[in-house]
Write a protein that holds these residues in place. Structure first.
Motif, short mmCIF file in Angstrom:
data_model
loop_
_atom_site.label_atom_id
_atom_site.label_comp_id
_atom_site.label_asym_id
_atom_site.label_seq_id
_atom_site.Cartn_x
_atom_site.Cartn_y
_atom_site.Cartn_z
N MET A 1 0.84 -1.22 0.00
CA MET A 1 0.00 0.00 0.00
C MET A 1 0.86 1.25 0.00
SD MET A 1 -3.28 0.05 2.46
CE MET A 1 -4.82 -0.63 1.97
N LYS A 2 0.46 2.22 -0.77
CA LYS A 2 1.20 3.49 -0.76
C LYS A 2 0.93 4.22 0.55
CE LYS A 2 0.71 4.37 -5.66
NZ LYS A 2 -0.11 5.17 -6.56
N SER A 4 0.20 7.34 1.10
CA SER A 4 -0.98 8.21 1.05
C SER A 4 -2.25 7.37 1.22
CB SER A 4 -1.02 8.97 -0.27
OG SER A 4 -1.03 8.06 -1.35
N ASP A 5 -2.26 6.17 0.60
CA ASP A 5 -3.42 5.29 0.75
C ASP A 5 -3.57 4.85 2.19
OD1 ASP A 5 -4.45 5.26 -1.80
OD2 ASP A 5 -3.04 3.74 -2.49
N ILE A 8 -5.10 7.73 4.22
CA ILE A 8 -6.52 7.90 3.91
C ILE A 8 -7.33 6.76 4.53
CG2 ILE A 8 -8.22 7.94 2.04
CD1 ILE A 8 -5.93 9.25 0.33
N THR A 9 -6.82 5.52 4.36
CA THR A 9 -7.52 4.36 4.91
C THR A 9 -7.60 4.44 6.43
OG1 THR A 9 -6.54 3.11 3.10
CG2 THR A 9 -7.61 1.84 4.84
N MET A 337 -6.49 -8.92 4.60
CA MET A 337 -5.45 -8.08 3.99
C MET A 337 -4.12 -8.81 3.94
SD MET A 337 -6.25 -4.14 4.80
CE MET A 337 -6.06 -4.06 6.54
N GLY A 341 -1.76 -10.29 0.71
CA GLY A 341 -0.35 -9.94 0.49
C GLY A 341 0.09 -8.64 1.14
N MET A 342 -0.67 -8.16 2.14
CA MET A 342 -0.20 -6.97 2.85
C MET A 342 0.81 -7.42 3.91
SD MET A 342 -2.38 -3.78 3.87
CE MET A 342 -2.06 -2.60 5.14
N SER A 343 1.94 -6.71 3.98
CA SER A 343 3.02 -7.14 4.87
C SER A 343 2.72 -6.78 6.32
CB SER A 343 4.33 -6.50 4.45
OG SER A 343 4.26 -5.12 4.62
N ASP A 344 3.38 -7.49 7.24
CA ASP A 344 3.22 -7.20 8.66
C ASP A 344 3.54 -5.75 8.96
OD1 ASP A 344 2.77 -9.85 8.73
OD2 ASP A 344 4.38 -10.37 10.13
N LYS A 346 3.30 -3.16 7.05
CA LYS A 346 2.25 -2.24 6.59
C LYS A 346 1.05 -2.27 7.53
CE LYS A 346 3.98 -0.19 3.13
NZ LYS A 346 4.23 -0.74 1.80
N ASN B 81 4.53 -12.18 0.06
CA ASN B 81 3.38 -11.27 -0.04
C ASN B 81 3.07 -10.92 -1.48
OD1 ASN B 81 2.71 -11.03 2.69
ND2 ASN B 81 4.38 -9.59 3.04
N ARG B 84 1.37 -13.89 -3.20
CA ARG B 84 -0.04 -13.99 -2.80
C ARG B 84 -0.86 -12.89 -3.45
NH1 ARG B 84 0.64 -15.80 3.12
NH2 ARG B 84 0.63 -13.61 3.66
N ASN B 85 -0.26 -11.72 -3.49
CA ASN B 85 -1.00 -10.57 -4.01
C ASN B 85 -1.24 -10.67 -5.52
OD1 ASN B 85 -0.71 -7.50 -5.19
ND2 ASN B 85 -1.94 -7.60 -3.34
N LYS B 112 -4.88 -1.82 -4.18
CA LYS B 112 -4.36 -0.81 -3.26
C LYS B 112 -3.11 -1.36 -2.57
CE LYS B 112 -7.41 2.26 -0.72
NZ LYS B 112 -8.35 2.27 0.41
N ILE B 113 -3.21 -2.62 -2.13
CA ILE B 113 -2.07 -3.26 -1.47
C ILE B 113 -0.90 -3.38 -2.45
CG2 ILE B 113 -1.27 -5.44 -0.44
CD1 ILE B 113 -4.14 -5.72 0.72
N LYS B 115 -0.06 -1.30 -4.60
CA LYS B 115 0.43 0.05 -4.92
C LYS B 115 0.13 0.47 -6.36
CE LYS B 115 4.28 0.05 -1.70
NZ LYS B 115 5.67 0.34 -1.50
N ARG B 118 -4.25 5.27 -8.32
CA ARG B 118 -5.67 5.51 -8.07
C ARG B 118 -6.53 5.31 -9.33
NH1 ARG B 118 -7.61 8.07 -3.55
NH2 ARG B 118 -5.49 7.97 -2.75
#
Lengths: 436, 256
Positions: A1-2, A4-5, A8-9, A337, A341-344, A346, B81, B84-85, B112-113, B115, B118
């Protein structure tokens, strides 16, 4: 995830449970508001003191007293009641006078231009030829021409003149029977003093009064920090009043004083301070006096900051609680999440950001509300008790201070958020997804 | 055919010492690209554990899982990750949606994850929603949807990153048979048209029969691994289509 995201999240997630978030922010707000407003008031007061000190002037004017006296004054003021051994060289407070010899010693120090013993004169009343009434009055010495005085009319008294001069406050003009500030200028008023020696002999205290005539040179404008206060007299009038009061007393008694006043080279003040300190004298400058007032307000500030700090500590516990609840509620979301694939790291960042944002909103609301109240108080003060000081801002908001406070609060919030954020980041995605 | 998943001597033990429970015992399995595999078994048989290991959501006690020829059991952190993503899509029985977010937000979460910018991710998410025929619901809150619509959103979320493999854990378990069929159709359409490898964990025999291959699991062992004959697969789907048409007609009649 960026990043900025993530922000916002995080902000979006915060306002999912509005009541809980609102209450947490409210707790932070109480702390930030206290600290921001008390800092703003302190800034305002310090600014005012600075302006007043500038207005007082008095570069090079010093007051000197024996160190023994200043030490004892200090221990009296600080409530120190410890028993000390008698030192015949120091003596007690009573025996530490400024003597003619002391004056010679001080005058010999490099940079000292003028040095005189100061006797405090006291007066019984003031009157004039235009009134039959006598009025109470306190007089104080205007010791040096370098000290500025805000005048409504006329000029300040000349410290170096041999003529007996006095300047009054506006309130006395009408009482003494004059129409306007200008009408009293150059007029003669009469001051009465009690003659101490004579008073020991008579039954009725009014039978031992003596009077001195003085010329009114000007009317002072009202001020908060005017040096002294009440009516101000020059050295000639001060000494005349004192001599009259002491008439008939032994010379040794009349000459007793704890203070000397004088002028020094403004460039050499600190050097003279060290030199006189070695010789056993303490000096006080106008800046020192302002410094004492400033210290007083700084102590109040520290007290308020401690209150604010305690409130923030409680708020930090609120943040921890809020985030733990949030982590528990969103267990499945965290698992999802992670599965995606969201990392620990993040996940940790996402929850830390929520904590930091709580701190951020708490501070921002604190700043806005304190500004609102601060400016309200400022204008209210100007309509009531500060009408005389159109330039004085009781509350001043220093942007750098506010940035620092916001930063510190966000840091506290971050630290509070680390435990819940760590727990979230360490969650096993499978356990999280199984969680019902 | 190209092997997409290769499982060698896979063992999974939960707990330690006396409390140890062996959920999977020395499993060997290889899945080819474009297959649709049903993993069937009773609850507690180890089918979910197998799926979790295949999807790299869990670490095996012994053995290894190769994805596209890469030993994935050794992957850590970022590369795991990323795999998986980008390679996997997930559909769960309980949907797992953020009910307060919009449908669109839910679908673009994997992007989003990853990157993705938008603008691009919004475009990709809209395309995925078009595939499941829900583009008009993009702005709706996820909680306002029906169960079937929710599962379609989850499929859109699973395909939005154009994955090679979709893992579906009881995808029709929470749905009535008519909506369940719709979901199944969607999944197999993706399998046929886009060549996505489909791995479905289920205890529903009807759903299993639609797959090209059925792997049966019991007590942590593979007890059978059969390839479904194409004609049977066809028959099954024809029967489903007929059933769907019947339901549709019945609904229309109700409408009148």
């Amino acid at each position: 995830m960026k990043f900025s995201d993530l922000i916002i999240t995080a902000n979006h997630n915060l306002f999912r449970n509005k009541t809980r978030t609102f209450l947490t922010i409210l707790a932070i707000f109480i702390g930030s508001f206290t600290i921001i407003l008390s800092n703003a008031i302190n800034t305002g007061v310090n600014d005012f003191i600075d302006k007043q000190v500038e207005g007082i002037g008095g570069d090079g004017y010093i007051e000197v007293m024996p160190k023994n006296v200043s030490d004892q004054l200090e221990s009296i003021m600080s409530g120190d009641s410890s028993v000390r051994e008698y030192d015949p060289n120091k003596g007690s407070l009573e025996t530490s006078y400024i003597t003619a010899q002391d004056l010679e010693t001080i005058r010999a120090v490099d940079g000292v231009e003028k040095m005189n013993a100061y006797h405090m004169a006291s007066t019984e009343y003031i009157t004039s030829s235009k009134t039959s009434k006598n009025y109470n009055i306190t007089v104080s010495l205007s010791p040096d021409n370098s000290l500025n005085v805000d005048m409504s009319a006329g000029r300040k008294v000349d410290a170096d003149s041999s003529k007996k001069e006095i300047m009054l406050t506006e309130d006395y003009v009408k009482a003494l029977g004059y129409e306007s500030n200008e009408a009293i200028l150059g007029q003669t008023v009469t001051l009465a003093v009690k003659q101490n020696a004579k008073c020991l002999m008579v039954a009725n205290p009014t039978d031992c009064l003596a009077t001195v005539d003085a010329t009114v040179t000007g009317i002072q404008a009202p001020g908060v920090l005017s040096f002294g206060g009440g009516a101000r007299v020059n050295l000639a009038l001060n000494n005349a009043l004192y001599d009259l009061a002491m008439e008939g007393m032994p010379k040794s008694t009349a000459d007793r004083t704890y203070f000397a006043i004088g002028r020094v080279d403004p460039e050499k003040v600190e050097q003279i301070r060290t030199e006189l300190d070695k010789l056993g004298y303490t000096i006080t400058t106008v800046d020192d006096t302002a410094g004492m007032i400033r210290t007083f307000f700084d102590v109040i500030l520290v007290v308020f900051n401690i209150f604010g700090g305690i409130a923030l500590l409680a708020a930090a516990i609120g943040i921890i609680n809020t985030l733990f609840m949030s982590v528990a509620e969103r267990t499945r979301e965290i698992g999802l999440m992670k599965a995606m694939g969201m990392s620990d790291r993040k996940i940790f960042t996402a929850f830390s950001l929520e904590a930091i944002l709580l701190g951020f909103w708490g501070s921002v609301i604190g700043i806005l509300i304190s500004m609102l109240i601060g400016y309200g108080v400022n204008s209210l003060a100007h309509e009531t008790f500060l009408t005389e000081f159109p330039t004085f801002q009781l509350v001043i908001f220093n942007p750098i201070n506010m940035l620092i406070i916001t930063g510190v609060i966000m840091l506290i919030a971050f630290i509070a958020g680390t435990a819940p954020a760590y727990r979230a980041s360490k969650q096993n995605p499978i356990d999280s997804l199984r969680y019902e | 055919m190209e092997k997409i998943i290769e499982v060698k001597n896979l063992t999974k033990v939960y707990g330690k010492r006396s409390a140890a429970f062996t959920a999977l015992k020395n499993i060997n399995l290889s899945i080819e690209k474009g297959e649709s595999v049903a993993i069937v078994g009773k609850s507690g048989s180890g089918k979910s554990t197998l799926m979790h290991l295949l999807a790299l959501l869990d670490k095996p006690t012994k053995g290894q899982v190769e994805i596209n020829g890469i030993n994935s059991t050794k992957l850590r952190g970022k590369s795991l990750n990323k795999l998986r993503n980008q390679e996997f899509g997930f559909v769960f029985q309980q949907f797992f949606m953020n009910s307060n977010d919009s449908v669109l937000e839910n679908v673009l979460l994997p992007l989003k994850i990853a990157k993705i910018s938008r603008f691009k991710r919004k475009k990709m998410a809209m395309e995925a929603l078009k595939t499941v025929d829900l583009e008009d619901k993009a702005r709706n809150k996820a909680s306002d949807l029906s169960g079937g619509q929710k599962q379609r959103v989850c499929i859109a979320r699973a395909i939005v990153n154009n994955p090679d493999i979709i893992f579906a854990d009881e995808p029709t378990g929470n749905l009535d048979s008519a909506t369940g069929d719709k979901i199944t159709d969607l999944l197999f359409k993706l399998n046929k048209e886009k060549g996505v490898t489909l791995i479905i964990v289920t205890h529903d025999e009807d759903l299993a029969k639609l797959c090209s291959r059925i792997v049966r699991i019991s007590d942590g062992n593979i007890i059978s691994d059969q390839t479904v004959r194409k004609d049977l697969q066809k028959k099954s789907s024809d029967r489903r289509e007929k059933e769907a048409a019947r339901v549709k007609k019945a609904n229309e009649r109700k409408g009148n």
